[in-house]
Design a protein around this motif. Structure first.
Motif, PDB file in Angstrom:
ATOM      1  N   ALA A 108       0.854  -1.185   0.023  1.00 22.73           N
ATOM      2  CA  ALA A 108      -0.050  -0.035  -0.137  1.00 22.73           C
ATOM      3  C   ALA A 108       0.926   1.413  -0.055  1.00 22.73           C
ATOM      4  CB  ALA A 108      -0.838   0.001   1.071  1.00 22.73           C
ATOM      5  N   ARG A 138       7.026   2.903  -2.129  1.00 22.63           N
ATOM      6  CA  ARG A 138       6.748   1.552  -1.874  1.00 22.63           C
ATOM      7  C   ARG A 138       6.173   0.717  -3.398  1.00 22.63           C
ATOM      8  NH1 ARG A 138       3.432  -0.603   2.547  1.00 22.63           N
ATOM      9  NH2 ARG A 138       5.317  -1.876   2.661  1.00 22.63           N
ATOM     10  N   GLU A 173      -5.160  -3.603  15.136  1.00 23.65           N
ATOM     11  CA  GLU A 173      -4.548  -4.231  13.868  1.00 23.65           C
ATOM     12  C   GLU A 173      -3.720  -5.368  14.616  1.00 23.65           C
ATOM     13  OE1 GLU A 173      -3.407  -2.442  10.207  1.00 23.65           O
ATOM     14  OE2 GLU A 173      -4.344  -0.567  11.135  1.00 23.65           O
ATOM     15  N   ARG A 175      -0.675  -8.609  13.466  1.00 25.11           N
ATOM     16  CA  ARG A 175      -0.009  -9.346  12.560  1.00 25.11           C
ATOM     17  C   ARG A 175       0.126 -10.909  13.250  1.00 25.11           C
ATOM     18  NH1 ARG A 175       4.458  -7.556   8.309  1.00 25.11           N
ATOM     19  NH2 ARG A 175       2.556  -7.136   7.549  1.00 25.11           N
TER      20      ARG A 175
HETATM   21  N1  LIG Z   1      -9.770  -0.925   3.255  1.00 23.31           N
HETATM   22  C1  LIG Z   1      -9.086   0.055   4.145  1.00 23.31           C
HETATM   23  N2  LIG Z   1      -9.508   1.060   4.640  1.00 23.31           N
HETATM   24  C2  LIG Z   1      -8.833   1.815   5.084  1.00 23.31           C
HETATM   25  N3  LIG Z   1      -7.380   1.577   5.754  1.00 23.31           N
HETATM   26  C3  LIG Z   1      -7.047   0.285   5.313  1.00 23.31           C
HETATM   27  C4  LIG Z   1      -7.598  -0.525   4.532  1.00 23.31           C
HETATM   28  N4  LIG Z   1      -6.994  -1.617   4.079  1.00 23.31           N
HETATM   29  C5  LIG Z   1      -5.619  -1.389   4.906  1.00 23.31           C
HETATM   30  N5  LIG Z   1      -5.634  -0.181   5.410  1.00 23.31           N
HETATM   31  C6  LIG Z   1      -4.549   0.507   6.577  1.00 23.31           C
HETATM   32  O1  LIG Z   1      -3.541   0.507   5.658  1.00 23.31           O
HETATM   33  C7  LIG Z   1      -2.396  -0.281   6.331  1.00 23.31           C
HETATM   34  C8  LIG Z   1      -1.577  -0.640   5.351  1.00 23.31           C
HETATM   35  O2  LIG Z   1      -2.315  -1.741   4.497  1.00 23.31           O
HETATM   36  P1  LIG Z   1      -1.769  -2.933   4.323  1.00 23.31           P
HETATM   37  O3  LIG Z   1      -1.386  -3.926   5.415  1.00 23.31           O
HETATM   38  O4  LIG Z   1      -2.559  -3.661   3.486  1.00 23.31           O
HETATM   39  O5  LIG Z   1      -0.427  -2.721   3.553  1.00 23.31           O
HETATM   40  P2  LIG Z   1       1.013  -3.406   3.128  1.00 23.31           P
HETATM   41  O6  LIG Z   1       1.679  -2.304   2.315  1.00 23.31           O
HETATM   42  O7  LIG Z   1       0.724  -4.709   2.473  1.00 23.31           O
HETATM   43  O8  LIG Z   1       1.689  -3.566   4.509  1.00 23.31           O
HETATM   44  P3  LIG Z   1       2.950  -4.219   5.006  1.00 23.31           P
HETATM   45  O9  LIG Z   1       3.947  -3.909   3.914  1.00 23.31           O
HETATM   46  O10 LIG Z   1       3.265  -3.905   6.480  1.00 23.31           O
HETATM   47  O11 LIG Z   1       2.391  -5.922   5.009  1.00 23.31           O
HETATM   48  C9  LIG Z   1      -3.080  -1.036   7.346  1.00 23.31           C
HETATM   49  O12 LIG Z   1      -2.430  -1.426   8.425  1.00 23.31           O
HETATM   50  C10 LIG Z   1      -4.243  -0.424   7.812  1.00 23.31           C
HETATM   51  O13 LIG Z   1      -4.521   0.409   8.815  1.00 23.31           O
END
Ligand SMILES: Nc1ncnc2c1ncn2[C@@H]1O[C@H](COP(=O)(O)OP(=O)(O)OP(=O)(O)O)[C@@H](O)[C@H]1O
Length: 328
Positions: A108, A138, A173, A175
């Motif tokens: 994200a 990222r 949240e 993990r």
């Molecule tokens: N549908 C959503 N609506 C609002 N916020 C969200 C949603 N999905 C995720 N988030 C927020 O965004 C953050 C990052 O999301 P996610 O874990 O999917 O990203 P990531 O890049 O895969 O993270 P990591 O690299 O740490 O695994 C989450 O910790 C959550 O707080």
């Protein structure tokens, strides 16, 4: 790590199987011309996403400053345009209720919330989506990953995932770490704060997440070793957020070290509960990784050079060495 493990953790691979227990999402494959545009440096929005269209000449007032005298038309001609892809994104925003969170196969744009109009990752318009897609290091790493990826990863299609926006309290949240299909450990994910409710409800949190794992995830995910993230909004209400690779290169282990996780795994006996870690007092809080990410955008070259983001260690080693040389 086998390369396919990362592929299995790509959102578009697992979403169809776990739809029922995660946030409603729409997956759009990124066409090659959009991918090439996203890999370029700089932020040029496609014409469909530009919310400040050029004022037509006939209504320009005397006060309008002609900043780009002579070059305006050239600039306009160069703006990219992806009408079909943009229409799909717009449609997805509508399907998901008008407010979405975006990510790519694995990441994200958590390093770029500063760029949107509301300074969060909430996207209501095409402009917000394109700004995030263009500005996040990222995501850029995801887009460029195929350059250094194995054949398996190169064959992956790049996707943008639009998820229905959900207001998530960071203290809800967690993990979770799974090895050989056994839930080993659970950690608070936002380690920059102390949340009173976590210590008060720790037993219920462990129970709810364990039940969620047993009922919905165990033996259903395609890998035996993996991480998964959940939101526990309230008692008996757990929602799946994401899957990740059980590997220190790709996944953060938060309040555990990877060595500890392996030790827990080898000591675990049948019937043992997962080990739970959380910040137990104000004094235990740690700097926010997201704040650090968004304050100092390191050049990608430097990130790649350090590979596992251990730039600080590298600098520290360099300083120690210099000090030793000075002492001689
Ligand atoms: N549908 C959503 N609506 C609002 N916020 C969200 C949603 N999905 C995720 N988030 C927020 O965004 C953050 C990052 O999301 P996610 O874990 O999917 O990203 P990531 O890049 O895969 O993270 P990591 O690299 O740490 O695994 C989450 O910790 C959550 O707080």
């Amino acid at each position: 790590m086998k390369v396919c493990e990362r592929t299995e953790c790509s959102f578009h691979k697992w979403y169809p199987l776990f739809k029922r227990v995660t946030i409603k999402s729409v997956i759009e494959e990124i066409p090659p011309e959009v991918l090439s545009y996203l890999k370029e440096d700089g932020i040029v929005l496609p014409v469909e996403a530009n919310s400040n269209p050029r004022i037509p000449d006939d209504i320009e007032s005397d006060y309008t400053v002609d900043w780009m005298d002579g070059n305006d038309d050239d600039e306009e001609d160069e703006s990219p345009s992806f009408p079909e892809f943009s229409a799909k994104l717009k449609e997805a925003i509508g399907i998901l209720g008008g407010e979405v969170f975006i990510k790519t196969n694995w990441s994200a744009p958590t390093d770029s919330s500063w760029i949107t109009s509301c300074k969060t990752l909430k996207c209501k318009r095409l402009e917000d989506i394109y700004l995030l897609l263009n500005s996040s290091d990222r995501l850029m790493e995801n887009f460029l990953s195929s350059l250094k990826a194995s054949k398996d990863e190169q064959e992956q299609s790049h996707c943008i995932i639009l998820k229905k926006w959900m207001d998530i309290h960071p203290g809800t949240e967690f993990r979770c770490f799974v090895k050989d299909n056994v839930l080993l450990a659970i950690t608070q994910r936002d380690c920059s704060d102390f949340y009173q409710h976590i210590s008060e409800e720790k037993f219920e949190i462990i129970q709810d997440i364990t039940d969620f794992f047993n009922n919905n995830i165990k033996n259903k995910f395609s890998l035996p070793n993996f991480t998964f993230d959940v939101v526990r909004q309230k008692k008996n209400k757990v929602v799946l957020l994401d899957f990740g690779v059980f590997n220190k290169k790709f996944s953060k282990s938060y309040l555990f070290t990877w060595d500890e996780l392996l030790e827990i795994s080898s000591a675990m006996k049948e019937g043992d509960k997962a080990e739970f870690r959380y910040i137990g007092s104000e004094t235990g809080i740690q700097p926010s990784a997201n704040a650090f990410e968004s304050m100092c955008g390191l050049p990608l070259d430097v990130k790649y050079m350090t590979n596992d983001f251990s730039l600080i260690n590298l600098i520290q080693d360099e300083i120690t060495q210099q000090n030793q040389e000075d002492d001689v």
